[in-house]
Design a protein around this motif. Structure first.
Motif, PDB file in Angstrom:
ATOM      1  N   THR A   1       0.861  -1.175   0.000  1.00 23.09           N
ATOM      2  CA  THR A   1       0.000   0.000   0.000  1.00 23.09           C
ATOM      3  C   THR A   1       0.905   1.235   0.000  1.00 23.09           C
ATOM      4  OG1 THR A   1      -0.126   0.065   2.427  1.00 23.09           O
ATOM      5  CG2 THR A   1      -1.806  -1.222   1.268  1.00 23.09           C
TER       6      THR A   1
ATOM      7  N   SER B   1      -4.415  -2.451  -1.670  1.00 29.08           N
ATOM      8  CA  SER B   1      -5.800  -2.197  -1.266  1.00 29.08           C
ATOM      9  C   SER B   1      -6.635  -1.524  -2.332  1.00 29.08           C
ATOM     10  CB  SER B   1      -5.827  -1.330   0.007  1.00 29.08           C
ATOM     11  OG  SER B   1      -5.421   0.003  -0.265  1.00 29.08           O
ATOM     12  N   ASN B   2      -5.998  -0.980  -3.373  1.00 33.44           N
ATOM     13  CA  ASN B   2      -6.781  -0.343  -4.433  1.00 33.44           C
ATOM     14  C   ASN B   2      -6.061  -0.444  -5.772  1.00 33.44           C
ATOM     15  OD1 ASN B   2      -4.801   1.672  -4.418  1.00 33.44           O
ATOM     16  ND2 ASN B   2      -6.059   3.139  -3.282  1.00 33.44           N
ATOM     17  N   TYR B   3      -6.697   0.050  -6.805  1.00 30.24           N
ATOM     18  CA  TYR B   3      -6.183  -0.081  -8.170  1.00 30.24           C
ATOM     19  C   TYR B   3      -4.836   0.624  -8.326  1.00 30.24           C
ATOM     20  CZ  TYR B   3      -6.110   0.269 -13.294  1.00 30.24           C
ATOM     21  OH  TYR B   3      -5.761   0.201 -14.620  1.00 30.24           O
TER      22      TYR B   3
ATOM     23  N   THR C   1      -5.169  -8.729  -3.863  1.00 31.13           N
ATOM     24  CA  THR C   1      -6.116  -7.706  -3.403  1.00 31.13           C
ATOM     25  C   THR C   1      -6.354  -7.782  -1.895  1.00 31.13           C
ATOM     26  OG1 THR C   1      -8.025  -9.141  -3.878  1.00 31.13           O
ATOM     27  CG2 THR C   1      -7.268  -7.693  -5.648  1.00 31.13           C
TER      28      THR C   1
ATOM     29  N   SER D   1      -7.719  -4.729   0.347  1.00 32.56           N
ATOM     30  CA  SER D   1      -8.914  -3.973  -0.013  1.00 32.56           C
ATOM     31  C   SER D   1      -9.940  -4.028   1.117  1.00 32.56           C
ATOM     32  CB  SER D   1      -9.534  -4.544  -1.293  1.00 32.56           C
ATOM     33  OG  SER D   1     -10.766  -3.909  -1.569  1.00 32.56           O
ATOM     34  N   GLY D   2     -10.330  -2.856   1.592  1.00 29.67           N
ATOM     35  CA  GLY D   2     -11.270  -2.770   2.703  1.00 29.67           C
ATOM     36  C   GLY D   2     -10.602  -2.695   4.054  1.00 29.67           C
TER      37      GLY D   2
ATOM     38  N   THR E   1      -7.721  -0.648   4.596  1.00 34.05           N
ATOM     39  CA  THR E   1      -7.017   0.618   4.786  1.00 34.05           C
ATOM     40  C   THR E   1      -8.075   1.688   4.982  1.00 34.05           C
ATOM     41  OG1 THR E   1      -6.970   0.986   2.382  1.00 34.05           O
ATOM     42  CG2 THR E   1      -5.024  -0.044   3.379  1.00 34.05           C
TER      43      THR E   1
ATOM     44  N   THR F   1     -10.036   2.664   1.924  1.00 31.37           N
ATOM     45  CA  THR F   1     -10.804   1.676   1.146  1.00 31.37           C
ATOM     46  C   THR F   1     -11.924   1.038   1.951  1.00 31.37           C
ATOM     47  OG1 THR F   1      -9.286  -0.151   1.695  1.00 31.37           O
ATOM     48  CG2 THR F   1      -8.832   1.111  -0.332  1.00 31.37           C
TER      49      THR F   1
ATOM     50  N   SER G   1     -15.356   0.332   3.029  1.00 35.38           N
ATOM     51  CA  SER G   1     -16.590   0.640   2.305  1.00 35.38           C
ATOM     52  C   SER G   1     -17.857   0.249   3.054  1.00 35.38           C
ATOM     53  CB  SER G   1     -16.583  -0.080   0.953  1.00 35.38           C
ATOM     54  OG  SER G   1     -16.569  -1.486   1.151  1.00 35.38           O
TER      55      SER G   1
ATOM     56  N   ASP H   1     -13.920  -7.719  -3.176  1.00 36.60           N
ATOM     57  CA  ASP H   1     -13.795  -6.596  -4.112  1.00 36.60           C
ATOM     58  C   ASP H   1     -13.619  -7.148  -5.526  1.00 36.60           C
ATOM     59  OD1 ASP H   1     -13.341  -4.239  -5.442  1.00 36.60           O
ATOM     60  OD2 ASP H   1     -12.012  -3.415  -3.904  1.00 36.60           O
TER      61      ASP H   1
ATOM     62  N   LEU I   1     -12.116  -4.682  -8.219  1.00 35.42           N
ATOM     63  CA  LEU I   1     -10.665  -4.515  -8.159  1.00 35.42           C
ATOM     64  C   LEU I   1      -9.960  -5.716  -8.782  1.00 35.42           C
ATOM     65  CD1 LEU I   1      -8.197  -2.912  -7.241  1.00 35.42           C
ATOM     66  CD2 LEU I   1      -8.411  -4.025  -4.998  1.00 35.42           C
TER      67      LEU I   1
END
Length: 234
Positions: free
Chosen positions: A106, A137-139, A155, A158-159, A161, A164, A166, A172, A175
């Protein structure tokens, strides 16, 4: 195991994560017991194991003879990252025989002042043949890790951090699909895959493989999921 051998073994498959950190019910201070979870995972047909801590890497490799994605979870002052955050953990995992080293890629704060790009470059200079899995955690982070020369993007974060989170408990899928489409390295779908139907859908996004952990190897998490549904039904 070569990178090609590892990637061929996991293609289209489910890797099982067998982890227990301090404070969890299956963490035993005196001795690793994760090799027992890994034994069950092998019997279920997983081609590889993902695990945390040096002792679990050693014990699981000895028990299963399967390739291991190794990581170390540790929180240092000044670091927002906690998955294999420094070279010490990379050194230890390499010495323990981890086939793949997973690290937090990240774009969060690193306590030593380096960027994750610099850290990846340092690892690759020290260990030219290492197989690196970037937990992102993201694109943006996935693309960045790919451009830095990692071998696999996961991935995983994801969710997890601050930027991210949501509120959804779903994997995800978006992603996974975007990274699988836009990079030329294997993408591993991981994170919040709780049910078999979700595992199938994750693989259908085009990812190379998936990792499932808590839904299989964390009994407290599994039991709480049942209890939550029962409470909600009343």
């Amino acid at each position: 195991m070569t990178k090609k051998e590892f990637l061929d073994a996991i293609h289209g498959q489910m890797i099982i994560s067998c982890q227990a950190v301090e404070g969890e019910p299956l963490y035993v201070e005196e001795k690793s017991i994760m090799y027992l979870m890994a034994r069950a995972a092998k019997q279920a047909g997983t081609p590889a194991i993902r695990t945390s801590s040096i002792r679990d890497v050693v014990a699981i490799k000895e028990e299963t003879e399967l390739p291991v994605i190794g990581l170390v979870k540790i929180q240092y002052p000044g670091y927002e990252e906690y998955i294999t955050p420094t070279m010490k953990e990379v050194d230890d995992l390499t010495a323990a025989g981890a086939d793949v080293v997973a690290l937090d890629c990240t774009l969060r704060k690193r306590g030593d002042g380096t960027t994750v790009n610099e850290f990846i470059a340092q690892i690759k200079e020290k260990y030219p043949d290492i197989i690196l899995m970037a937990d992102i955690s993201n694109y943006e982070e996935g693309i960045n890790a790919w451009k830095c020369g990692v071998d696999i993007v996961g991935t995983t974060m994801s969710g997890y951090t601050a930027y991210t989170v949501s509120g959804t408990d779903e994997p995800d899928y978006e992603l996974m699909e975007r990274l699988a489409r836009d990079t030329d390295i294997p993408v591993i779908g991981e994170g919040r895959i709780h049910y078999p139907e979700q595992a199938v859908r994750a693989l259908q996004t085009g990812v190379w493989a998936i990792v499932v952990g808590g839904a299989i190897t964390r009994p407290l998490e599994i039991a709480l999921r049942f209890q939550k549904k029962i409470r909600e039904s009343r």
